[in-house]
Scaffold this active site. Sequence first.
Site, mmCIF file in Angstrom:
data_model
loop_
_atom_site.group_PDB
_atom_site.id
_atom_site.type_symbol
_atom_site.label_atom_id
_atom_site.label_comp_id
_atom_site.label_asym_id
_atom_site.label_seq_id
_atom_site.Cartn_x
_atom_site.Cartn_y
_atom_site.Cartn_z
ATOM 1 C CG ASP A 36 -2.196 0.962 1.024
ATOM 2 O OD1 ASP A 36 -3.271 0.069 0.897
ATOM 3 O OD2 ASP A 36 -2.337 2.000 0.810
ATOM 4 C CB SER A 146 -16.693 -1.519 -9.674
ATOM 5 O OG SER A 146 -17.624 -0.630 -9.436
ATOM 6 C CE1 TYR A 159 -13.312 3.084 -8.900
ATOM 7 C CE2 TYR A 159 -15.701 2.523 -9.693
ATOM 8 C CZ TYR A 159 -14.526 2.253 -8.557
ATOM 9 O OH TYR A 159 -14.421 1.363 -7.662
HETATM 10 N N1 LIG Z 1 -15.802 0.121 -1.306
HETATM 11 C C1 LIG Z 1 -16.801 0.107 -2.522
HETATM 12 O O1 LIG Z 1 -17.975 0.286 -2.236
HETATM 13 C C2 LIG Z 1 -16.163 -0.501 -3.868
HETATM 14 C C3 LIG Z 1 -17.092 -0.772 -4.720
HETATM 15 C C4 LIG Z 1 -16.606 -1.188 -5.633
HETATM 16 C C5 LIG Z 1 -15.075 -1.472 -6.215
HETATM 17 N N2 LIG Z 1 -14.418 -1.040 -5.231
HETATM 18 C C6 LIG Z 1 -13.080 -1.102 -5.555
HETATM 19 O O2 LIG Z 1 -12.365 -1.871 -4.542
HETATM 20 C C7 LIG Z 1 -11.037 -1.489 -4.091
HETATM 21 C C8 LIG Z 1 -11.045 -1.177 -2.850
HETATM 22 O O3 LIG Z 1 -11.592 -0.172 -2.608
HETATM 23 P P1 LIG Z 1 -11.798 0.364 -0.887
HETATM 24 O O4 LIG Z 1 -13.301 0.948 -0.677
HETATM 25 O O5 LIG Z 1 -11.547 -0.680 0.010
HETATM 26 O O6 LIG Z 1 -11.030 1.780 -0.990
HETATM 27 P P2 LIG Z 1 -9.942 2.351 0.339
HETATM 28 O O7 LIG Z 1 -9.980 3.624 -0.393
HETATM 29 O O8 LIG Z 1 -10.530 1.994 1.635
HETATM 30 O O9 LIG Z 1 -8.606 1.408 0.035
HETATM 31 C C9 LIG Z 1 -7.971 1.394 -0.929
HETATM 32 C C10 LIG Z 1 -6.283 1.352 -0.608
HETATM 33 O O10 LIG Z 1 -5.709 1.274 -1.906
HETATM 34 C C11 LIG Z 1 -4.554 2.285 -1.711
HETATM 35 N N3 LIG Z 1 -3.773 2.717 -2.956
HETATM 36 C C12 LIG Z 1 -4.430 3.807 -3.736
HETATM 37 N N4 LIG Z 1 -3.757 3.939 -4.540
HETATM 38 C C13 LIG Z 1 -2.420 3.131 -4.461
HETATM 39 C C14 LIG Z 1 -1.211 2.888 -5.226
HETATM 40 N N5 LIG Z 1 -1.099 3.814 -6.331
HETATM 41 N N6 LIG Z 1 -0.457 2.196 -4.662
HETATM 42 C C15 LIG Z 1 -0.602 1.651 -3.725
HETATM 43 N N7 LIG Z 1 -1.820 1.441 -3.048
HETATM 44 C C16 LIG Z 1 -2.722 2.313 -3.597
HETATM 45 C C17 LIG Z 1 -5.082 3.142 -0.874
HETATM 46 O O11 LIG Z 1 -3.916 3.794 -0.032
HETATM 47 C C18 LIG Z 1 -5.951 2.527 0.160
HETATM 48 O O12 LIG Z 1 -5.181 1.988 1.268
HETATM 49 C C19 LIG Z 1 -10.935 -0.419 -5.145
HETATM 50 O O13 LIG Z 1 -10.303 -0.706 -6.366
HETATM 51 C C20 LIG Z 1 -12.114 0.217 -5.504
HETATM 52 O O14 LIG Z 1 -12.285 1.054 -6.631
HETATM 53 C C21 LIG Z 1 -14.955 -0.376 -3.914
#
Ligand SMILES: NC(=O)c1ccc[n+]([C@@H]2O[C@H](COP(=O)([O-])OP(=O)(O)OC[C@H]3O[C@@H](n4cnc5c(N)ncnc54)[C@H](O)[C@@H]3O)[C@@H](O)[C@H]2O)c1
Length: 251
Positions: A36, A146, A159
């Site tokens: 991360d 997603s 996105y």
């Molecule tokens: N939460 C939702 O409802 C949801 C829905 C559909 C898809 N997603 C996808 O699931 C994944 C996780 O989402 P989340 O809600 O847990 O988000 P989050 O923001 O809680 O966690 C994402 C993590 O990715 C890390 N990150 C971002 N850019 C980075 C990089 N360049 N290098 C290394 N680390 C990096 C961030 O520091 C963070 O810890 C994402 O790809 C998001 O698009 C989430």
Amino acid sequence: MQMKDTCAIITGGASGLGEATARLFAESGAKVTLLDRDEARGQAVAAELGGTFVLTDVTSEESVQNAVNAAVAAMGKINTVVNCAGIGTAEKTIHKAGAHSLEHYQRILNVNLMGSFNVARLAAVEMAKNEPTEDGQRGVIISTASVAAFDGQKGQVAYAASKGGVVASSLPMARDLSREGIRVMAIAPGIFLTPMLMSLPEEVRQQLAQDVTNPKRLGDPREYASLARFICECGYLNGEVIRIDGALRMQ
Ligand SMILES: NC(=O)c1ccc[n+]([C@@H]2O[C@H](COP(=O)([O-])OP(=O)(O)OC[C@H]3O[C@@H](n4cnc5c(N)ncnc54)[C@H](O)[C@@H]3O)[C@@H](O)[C@H]2O)c1
């Protein structure tokens, strides 16, 4: 693959879906390495789980190669990747200020799509060195798409394109890596209660929950994690994307 034999790198493991996956995998007996860009949070979670944290930018070849090397040094091997690092955004194709920023569009694709592929390809090189199981298997790669890949909303063009790319990569990557015995899957979550959504006012969260068909609530990150675990354990899942969304179909 049994969880006790799992050596997983989990990107985005410092927060949300990645963190929940790291916790469930570690509880289930797996070794975990968290990648991360959030060092403080990543170190804290890894320490709690008896795992390893590597400060990583998934968009950088050098940074990911360093993380893969560190993961192999810490766990002995890598046989599982869960790609959860990602960023979200909202910008319409045209708006009052003009056209969608191209730089913004590239940044989203770079992190969500290229970042996932960057980790998958470099980890696959290591996985290919594993001793195969009786079934000829050496590992599994799970990336996070997603539901926006299928029903992207207004302002989600970048996105949705990034997540559509993750979905489209599943089958060809599974075919590419078939000889090495590496399975490739994608998970398409609906709306999950991660830090991103926890910052929204309660009434907005309730409204989002009302749009879900059943159950009428947001997803629990542990539900995502249990699907990721199931994909590891169920060796016949390959080249596919699974929606986990309470039958939500976004307007
Ligand atoms: N939460 C939702 O409802 C949801 C829905 C559909 C898809 N997603 C996808 O699931 C994944 C996780 O989402 P989340 O809600 O847990 O988000 P989050 O923001 O809680 O966690 C994402 C993590 O990715 C890390 N990150 C971002 N850019 C980075 C990089 N360049 N290098 C290394 N680390 C990096 C961030 O520091 C963070 O810890 C994402 O790809 C998001 O698009 C989430």
